[in-house]
Design a protein around this motif. Sequence first.
Motif, PDB file in Angstrom:
ATOM      1  N   GLY A  61      24.892  -7.246  -3.759  1.00 38.88           N
ATOM      2  CA  GLY A  61      24.396  -8.399  -3.135  1.00 38.88           C
ATOM      3  C   GLY A  61      22.783  -8.158  -3.266  1.00 38.88           C
ATOM      4  N   VAL A  62      22.344  -7.022  -2.837  1.00 41.61           N
ATOM      5  CA  VAL A  62      20.746  -6.454  -3.253  1.00 41.61           C
ATOM      6  C   VAL A  62      20.231  -6.983  -4.541  1.00 41.61           C
ATOM      7  CG1 VAL A  62      19.168  -4.940  -2.811  1.00 41.61           C
ATOM      8  CG2 VAL A  62      21.270  -5.016  -1.379  1.00 41.61           C
ATOM      9  N   LEU A  63      21.060  -6.677  -5.742  1.00 42.42           N
ATOM     10  CA  LEU A  63      20.609  -6.738  -7.014  1.00 42.42           C
ATOM     11  C   LEU A  63      20.632  -8.464  -7.468  1.00 42.42           C
ATOM     12  CD1 LEU A  63      22.820  -4.230  -9.014  1.00 42.42           C
ATOM     13  CD2 LEU A  63      20.454  -4.195  -8.514  1.00 42.42           C
ATOM     14  N   TRP A  64      21.761  -9.134  -6.644  1.00 40.07           N
ATOM     15  CA  TRP A  64      21.483 -10.645  -6.924  1.00 40.07           C
ATOM     16  C   TRP A  64      20.084 -11.037  -6.182  1.00 40.07           C
ATOM     17  CZ3 TRP A  64      26.908 -12.299  -4.574  1.00 40.07           C
ATOM     18  CH2 TRP A  64      27.918 -11.946  -5.326  1.00 40.07           C
ATOM     19  N   ILE A  65      19.778 -10.661  -5.058  1.00 39.78           N
ATOM     20  CA  ILE A  65      18.296 -11.072  -4.332  1.00 39.78           C
ATOM     21  C   ILE A  65      17.127 -10.527  -5.408  1.00 39.78           C
ATOM     22  CG2 ILE A  65      16.833 -10.791  -2.559  1.00 39.78           C
ATOM     23  CD1 ILE A  65      19.415 -10.423  -0.762  1.00 39.78           C
ATOM     24  N   MET A  66      17.071  -9.498  -5.985  1.00 37.91           N
ATOM     25  CA  MET A  66      15.923  -8.828  -6.765  1.00 37.91           C
ATOM     26  C   MET A  66      16.045  -9.694  -8.058  1.00 37.91           C
ATOM     27  SD  MET A  66      15.872  -4.749  -5.796  1.00 37.91           S
ATOM     28  CE  MET A  66      17.532  -4.445  -6.727  1.00 37.91           C
ATOM     29  N   TYR A  67      17.271  -9.623  -8.875  1.00 39.27           N
ATOM     30  CA  TYR A  67      17.221 -10.538  -9.916  1.00 39.27           C
ATOM     31  C   TYR A  67      16.766 -11.853  -9.765  1.00 39.27           C
ATOM     32  CZ  TYR A  67      19.125  -6.826 -12.973  1.00 39.27           C
ATOM     33  OH  TYR A  67      19.369  -5.737 -13.643  1.00 39.27           O
ATOM     34  N   GLY A  68      17.223 -12.455  -8.755  1.00 36.85           N
ATOM     35  CA  GLY A  68      17.047 -13.905  -8.374  1.00 36.85           C
ATOM     36  C   GLY A  68      15.536 -13.984  -8.178  1.00 36.85           C
ATOM     37  N   ILE A  69      14.832 -13.299  -7.504  1.00 30.68           N
ATOM     38  CA  ILE A  69      13.386 -13.341  -7.339  1.00 30.68           C
ATOM     39  C   ILE A  69      12.578 -13.027  -8.709  1.00 30.68           C
ATOM     40  CG2 ILE A  69      11.425 -12.230  -6.134  1.00 30.68           C
ATOM     41  CD1 ILE A  69      13.234 -11.760  -3.717  1.00 30.68           C
ATOM     42  N   GLY A  70      13.088 -11.850  -9.359  1.00 30.08           N
ATOM     43  CA  GLY A  70      12.344 -11.449 -10.553  1.00 30.08           C
ATOM     44  C   GLY A  70      12.382 -12.582 -11.740  1.00 30.08           C
ATOM     45  N   PHE A  71      13.687 -13.121 -11.840  1.00 26.35           N
ATOM     46  CA  PHE A  71      13.774 -14.121 -12.857  1.00 26.35           C
ATOM     47  C   PHE A  71      13.231 -15.331 -12.504  1.00 26.35           C
ATOM     48  CE2 PHE A  71      17.991 -12.089 -14.397  1.00 26.35           C
ATOM     49  CZ  PHE A  71      17.167 -11.085 -15.185  1.00 26.35           C
ATOM     50  N   SER A  72      13.239 -15.917 -11.222  1.00 27.32           N
ATOM     51  CA  SER A  72      12.386 -17.239 -10.889  1.00 27.32           C
ATOM     52  C   SER A  72      10.857 -16.965 -11.166  1.00 27.32           C
ATOM     53  CB  SER A  72      12.636 -17.474  -9.395  1.00 27.32           C
ATOM     54  OG  SER A  72      14.259 -17.495  -9.363  1.00 27.32           O
ATOM     55  N   VAL A  73      10.292 -15.842 -10.915  1.00 24.92           N
ATOM     56  CA  VAL A  73       9.011 -15.458 -10.986  1.00 24.92           C
ATOM     57  C   VAL A  73       8.615 -15.601 -12.309  1.00 24.92           C
ATOM     58  CG1 VAL A  73       7.094 -14.017 -10.644  1.00 24.92           C
ATOM     59  CG2 VAL A  73       8.722 -14.247  -8.974  1.00 24.92           C
ATOM     60  N   VAL A  74       9.560 -14.988 -13.252  1.00 26.55           N
ATOM     61  CA  VAL A  74       9.089 -15.197 -14.781  1.00 26.55           C
ATOM     62  C   VAL A  74       9.141 -16.606 -15.263  1.00 26.55           C
ATOM     63  CG1 VAL A  74      10.189 -14.239 -16.878  1.00 26.55           C
ATOM     64  CG2 VAL A  74       9.951 -12.491 -15.117  1.00 26.55           C
ATOM     65  N   GLY A  75      10.238 -17.389 -14.659  1.00 26.85           N
ATOM     66  CA  GLY A  75      10.274 -18.735 -15.114  1.00 26.85           C
ATOM     67  C   GLY A  75      11.535 -19.144 -15.751  1.00 26.85           C
ATOM     68  N   VAL A  76      12.643 -18.105 -15.582  1.00 24.79           N
ATOM     69  CA  VAL A  76      14.064 -18.490 -16.321  1.00 24.79           C
ATOM     70  C   VAL A  76      14.544 -19.568 -15.618  1.00 24.79           C
ATOM     71  CG1 VAL A  76      16.060 -17.336 -17.029  1.00 24.79           C
ATOM     72  CG2 VAL A  76      14.261 -15.875 -16.860  1.00 24.79           C
ATOM     73  N   GLU A  77      15.182 -20.449 -16.669  1.00 23.01           N
ATOM     74  CA  GLU A  77      16.095 -21.644 -15.998  1.00 23.01           C
ATOM     75  C   GLU A  77      17.339 -21.010 -15.579  1.00 23.01           C
ATOM     76  OE1 GLU A  77      16.153 -24.721 -18.851  1.00 23.01           O
ATOM     77  OE2 GLU A  77      13.931 -24.631 -19.413  1.00 23.01           O
ATOM     78  N   SER A  78      17.596 -21.727 -14.519  1.00 18.52           N
ATOM     79  CA  SER A  78      18.839 -21.271 -13.726  1.00 18.52           C
ATOM     80  C   SER A  78      19.083 -20.008 -13.428  1.00 18.52           C
ATOM     81  CB  SER A  78      19.955 -21.755 -14.460  1.00 18.52           C
ATOM     82  OG  SER A  78      20.064 -23.303 -14.909  1.00 18.52           O
ATOM     83  N   ALA A  79      17.640 -19.399 -12.731  1.00 24.72           N
ATOM     84  CA  ALA A  79      17.721 -17.825 -12.569  1.00 24.72           C
ATOM     85  C   ALA A  79      18.759 -17.554 -11.676  1.00 24.72           C
ATOM     86  CB  ALA A  79      16.451 -17.711 -11.880  1.00 24.72           C
ATOM     87  N   ILE A  80      19.240 -18.432 -10.779  1.00 27.45           N
ATOM     88  CA  ILE A  80      20.191 -17.738  -9.687  1.00 27.45           C
ATOM     89  C   ILE A  80      21.601 -17.466 -10.566  1.00 27.45           C
ATOM     90  CG2 ILE A  80      21.642 -18.295  -7.792  1.00 27.45           C
ATOM     91  CD1 ILE A  80      19.511 -19.925  -6.787  1.00 27.45           C
ATOM     92  N   PHE A  81      21.907 -18.324 -11.446  1.00 28.13           N
ATOM     93  CA  PHE A  81      23.127 -18.055 -12.364  1.00 28.13           C
ATOM     94  C   PHE A  81      22.915 -16.586 -12.936  1.00 28.13           C
ATOM     95  CE2 PHE A  81      24.981 -18.145 -16.550  1.00 28.13           C
ATOM     96  CZ  PHE A  81      26.150 -18.471 -16.422  1.00 28.13           C
ATOM     97  N   PHE A  82      21.831 -16.472 -13.863  1.00 24.75           N
ATOM     98  CA  PHE A  82      21.835 -15.275 -14.552  1.00 24.75           C
ATOM     99  C   PHE A  82      21.558 -13.882 -13.626  1.00 24.75           C
ATOM    100  CE2 PHE A  82      20.225 -18.358 -17.383  1.00 24.75           C
ATOM    101  CZ  PHE A  82      21.316 -18.200 -18.652  1.00 24.75           C
ATOM    102  N   ALA A  83      21.061 -14.070 -12.300  1.00 21.09           N
ATOM    103  CA  ALA A  83      20.974 -12.948 -11.336  1.00 21.09           C
ATOM    104  C   ALA A  83      22.322 -12.782 -10.957  1.00 21.09           C
ATOM    105  CB  ALA A  83      20.025 -13.425 -10.208  1.00 21.09           C
ATOM    106  N   ILE A  84      23.239 -13.704 -10.431  1.00 20.37           N
ATOM    107  CA  ILE A  84      24.538 -13.492 -10.052  1.00 20.37           C
ATOM    108  C   ILE A  84      25.076 -12.930 -11.276  1.00 20.37           C
ATOM    109  CG2 ILE A  84      26.755 -14.466  -9.392  1.00 20.37           C
ATOM    110  CD1 ILE A  84      25.041 -16.493  -8.141  1.00 20.37           C
TER     111      ILE A  84
END
Length: 360
Positions: free
Chosen positions: A202-225
Amino acid sequence: MEKLQRSVYTLLFFFISFAGLYFAASFLIPVTLAAVFSMLFIRLSSWFESKKISRPVSSLLCTLIFLCAIGLIVFLLSWQLQGLAENMETMKQRLTTTFSNFQQWLQEQIGINKTTQKEIVKSQSEGSGGIMTGFANSIFGILVNAVLVIVYMFLFLCYRSHIKKFILKIVPGDEKTKADNVVHKAGKVAQQYLSGLGAMIGVLWIMYGIGFSVVGVESAIFFAILCGILEIIPFVGNLTGTAITILAVLAQGGDSKMIIGVIIVYGLVQFIQTYILEPLIVGEQVNINPLFTIMVIVLGETLWGVAGMILAIPLLGMVKIVCDHVPDLQPYGFLIGTAHQRSKKTGLIDKIKRTFKHHD
């Protein structure tokens, strides 16, 4: 001579056991998954029962909660996949361009012309019908096993006291107390490991989601999950998730800066996971040394595939508990475990705690 016979019998026992695990995989995988998942909900089921709810109803409630959690993850992934589907045509064009550039590179650097490349691709695609049939059979098998896991999980929760009494009945009378302690500790190890792993994901979802969104990855939440879920496969999962994310960034037309950003996010998350999250959330409940951790994951994949990799660590943790409490097996428990004593804490969290104690 007697020691040689004992060694031969031990090797024969292991050989027969591993052969049985391999050939009975289709039966044992859903049963084992259900048993391990049911251990995760024993405490919650007991809490429901303390509120005057019958055991069958409490077991059903725990199973429904498990299904809701799985359904929520599937919903989030499907929701994000819709965003990917909207850009699928653009991604397809970019992949086609990338593939054409790769074909040109093969022709210029290696000397394989495009005609030869097409013939190779055609020869590989001739068996696509069989591949699709195999894929459909695999999906059907997964669905059947998923239903079996749910049914087994409910029944394990409902009949857990009956199973425990059976285990105590097959041990000698003077060993019942020790056996009860072993069963309790083995279940607690699996429960703590899985609950800690779930919290960490659950914590990794949050960190990956924030990190990928900042980088600019499309559908960042999908790849974070996706990256978080793949963490249930030790060592391999995090690399696989990051590799898939990088490939998606390339398909989305991302530049080298975005790819470097994804790699930096992966490095930061892995650092936080290794030195903060694992000591703080997961801890040392399993207490297995890295050598046997890797060996049991490889063995699990050989016997049961991905399911074996997921189950390897909690099952070996339970095996270690048994070995530690049986005198004849204690050397094996020592071999599996870590070299240092459990009381010797050397993680970052413990160093921080000691620092504050010194200041006090």
